[in-house]
Design a protein around this motif. Sequence first.
Motif, PDB file in Angstrom:
ATOM      1  N   SER A  39      -9.082 -11.680   8.240  1.00 27.70           N
ATOM      2  CA  SER A  39      -9.053  -9.981   7.936  1.00 27.70           C
ATOM      3  C   SER A  39     -10.407  -9.366   6.695  1.00 27.70           C
ATOM      4  CB  SER A  39      -7.541  -9.858   7.101  1.00 27.70           C
ATOM      5  OG  SER A  39      -7.364 -10.753   6.229  1.00 27.70           O
ATOM      6  N   ARG A  40     -10.585 -11.030   5.965  1.00 28.11           N
ATOM      7  CA  ARG A  40     -11.599 -10.129   5.338  1.00 28.11           C
ATOM      8  C   ARG A  40     -13.361 -10.842   5.492  1.00 28.11           C
ATOM      9  NH1 ARG A  40     -11.913 -10.878  -1.244  1.00 28.11           N
ATOM     10  NH2 ARG A  40     -14.698 -10.542  -1.231  1.00 28.11           N
ATOM     11  N   LEU A  74      -1.842  -5.152   1.901  1.00 29.49           N
ATOM     12  CA  LEU A  74      -3.192  -5.555   2.041  1.00 29.49           C
ATOM     13  C   LEU A  74      -3.404  -6.623   1.365  1.00 29.49           C
ATOM     14  CD1 LEU A  74      -5.665  -4.636   2.726  1.00 29.49           C
ATOM     15  CD2 LEU A  74      -6.377  -3.701   1.232  1.00 29.49           C
ATOM     16  N   ARG A  75      -3.669  -8.173   1.269  1.00 32.08           N
ATOM     17  CA  ARG A  75      -3.930  -8.831   0.745  1.00 32.08           C
ATOM     18  C   ARG A  75      -4.719  -9.768   1.370  1.00 32.08           C
ATOM     19  NH1 ARG A  75       2.153 -10.382  -0.431  1.00 32.08           N
ATOM     20  NH2 ARG A  75       2.304 -12.277   1.405  1.00 32.08           N
ATOM     21  N   PRO A  76      -5.892  -9.464   1.427  1.00 34.26           N
ATOM     22  CA  PRO A  76      -7.317  -9.750   1.914  1.00 34.26           C
ATOM     23  C   PRO A  76      -7.375 -11.315   1.413  1.00 34.26           C
ATOM     24  CG  PRO A  76      -7.783  -8.362   1.434  1.00 34.26           C
ATOM     25  CD  PRO A  76      -6.870  -8.009   1.059  1.00 34.26           C
ATOM     26  N   GLN A  82       0.821  -1.518  -0.290  1.00 35.69           N
ATOM     27  CA  GLN A  82       0.092  -0.078  -0.177  1.00 35.69           C
ATOM     28  C   GLN A  82       0.933   1.386   0.144  1.00 35.69           C
ATOM     29  OE1 GLN A  82      -3.707  -0.171   0.803  1.00 35.69           O
ATOM     30  NE2 GLN A  82      -2.458  -2.161  -0.762  1.00 35.69           N
ATOM     31  N   PRO A 129      -4.861  -5.839   7.383  1.00 37.17           N
ATOM     32  CA  PRO A 129      -4.768  -4.935   7.075  1.00 37.17           C
ATOM     33  C   PRO A 129      -3.303  -4.318   7.253  1.00 37.17           C
ATOM     34  CG  PRO A 129      -7.130  -5.204   8.258  1.00 37.17           C
ATOM     35  CD  PRO A 129      -5.959  -5.786   8.148  1.00 37.17           C
TER      36      PRO A 129
END
Length: 422
Positions: A141-142, A43-45, A37, A99
Motif C-alpha cells: 500500500s505504500r 489507513l495504516r500503511p 478515517q 487505503p
Amino acid sequence: MDASTAVAADMPEPIDLRIDSDSLARHVESLGAIGAQASGGILRPVYSLAWRDATAQVAEWMSNAGLDVYRDAVGNVFGRLAGSSDVTILTGSHIDTVPGGGRYDGALGILAGIEALRVLRECGRPKQSIEVVALCEEEHSRYDTGFWGSRAILGLIDPQEPDNLRDQQGVPIGEAMSQLTLDPAQIASAHRRDLTAFIELHVEQGPTLEAEHKQIGLVQSIVSLSMLRIVVLGRADHAGTTPMNERSDAGYAAACIAREVVDLTTRLGAPAVATVGAWRVSPGASNIVPSHVELLVDVRHPDEAAKRQLVAAIGEAAHGIAKRTSVSAVVSTRADIPPARLDPGMVGVIERGIQAGGYSYREITSGAGHDSQLMSRHVPTGMIFVPSASGRSHCSEEFTPNDDCVRGAEVLAHSLYELAYE
Ligand code: GLV
Ligand code: MN
Ligand code: MN
C-alpha cells in the motif's frame, strides 16, 4: 474393565482451549480505531504514525497475555511463549492495511494468535516455542513491495531496497524506518532460521463460506498474482484549442487500455480476474489534454500459465492501443507472485483442529494474496479462513461476526497445540 472403558482410557483427554471471546471482540474494535478515517475504513500503511501506534498497542496486548515481546529490525512485533527446544512455530498476519481497508484483514490473524497463545500458556510449557507475529507490511500500500515483513523473516530483502524503494512522496523505505528508530542496516538480523511451521488465520475476503454456511475454510492453495504498471505517455495540450484529430491524449488511451483489460479477462472467464485499481493522471486538470497516465493493474488466476497468458495479452493490447491512439505505453511488472500450495501436513493439522471443535468446513482456494504464500515456499505453512459477511473486503464494510472469529481462533489454538505440545 469392559472394552469401552479400555478404549476410553487410551484416548487423550480432550483439551479445553476455550478462547476469550470478549477479549477478541474488544481488540478487533480497538485496533480498528487506529488509523480509522473520517471518510470510512482504515489507513495504516507501513511506517506511518497509525502503523506505529497499532504495533505499540499489539505489543501491549501480547505482554498482557503473558508473552515475551520483542520487535525485529523491520518492526515485526513478536509475542513468544517459550518452549523446551529452540525451534519455533509461528502464527500471525499483517498489521498494515490498504487505503480504506477493513478491521479484519490481517488484524484478525494477529489478534486471534494472541488469544490462542493466551489459552495455550495455561497448558504449560510447550515442547516447541510458539510465537505470534504482527507482520509489518503485506499490502503493497505504500511501497512497490509486498511481504516486507515476511521477506525480512525469510532473509529475502535485497541490501539495495532500503535506498531504492520509494513511496509516492519519494521517501525511501530505509528513511521511513529510521524515522521510527528502526535501523535499515540491521535488516539481515531479522532473518529467522528456527521456524518449523507457519500458520495464518485470515478472513476469507470472498463470499463462498457464508453462501455455503460453512464455519471454517481449510485453505489448500493461494492464487497466482501479477501487479503491472502501465505508463501511457502522450502530450499536454490546450483542451479548448487542440482539434480532436491532432491530440496525443494519454487519458483516452489509458481508458481504452483499462477497458481492454476488463474485456480480455471477462472473455477468458472465471476464475481469471483483473482490476485497474489505481489511475494517476498528469497534469490532472480538466482543461489540459493528459500527457501522462499511470495505471496499476492487478491480474490473478489460480493457474500460473493462464495468468501469464493473460498478462502477455494485456501487454500486447496496451501497445496496440498506444499505436492506434498516437501515444506510447510502457508496461512493467511491479510484483509477480506465483501460486502456492499449502503444506499437506499442515492442512491435516488444521483439519483435526476443525474436527476437534465439530465445525463445518470446506476446502478452499484463496483469491487473495497472503504472507503464507511466500512463507510456504520456505516453511511448512497452513491457513485457516473464517467467513466474510457478504464476501466484502478491502473496504470499510468488511465484517466477520465475533462467533466466527472465536471459532477460527479455537481451531488455531488446537492446531498450535498439536504442533507444539504433542
Ligand atoms: C492482499 O490483500 C491482496 O490479495 O491484494
Ligand atoms: Mn488485504
Ligand atoms: Mn490480508
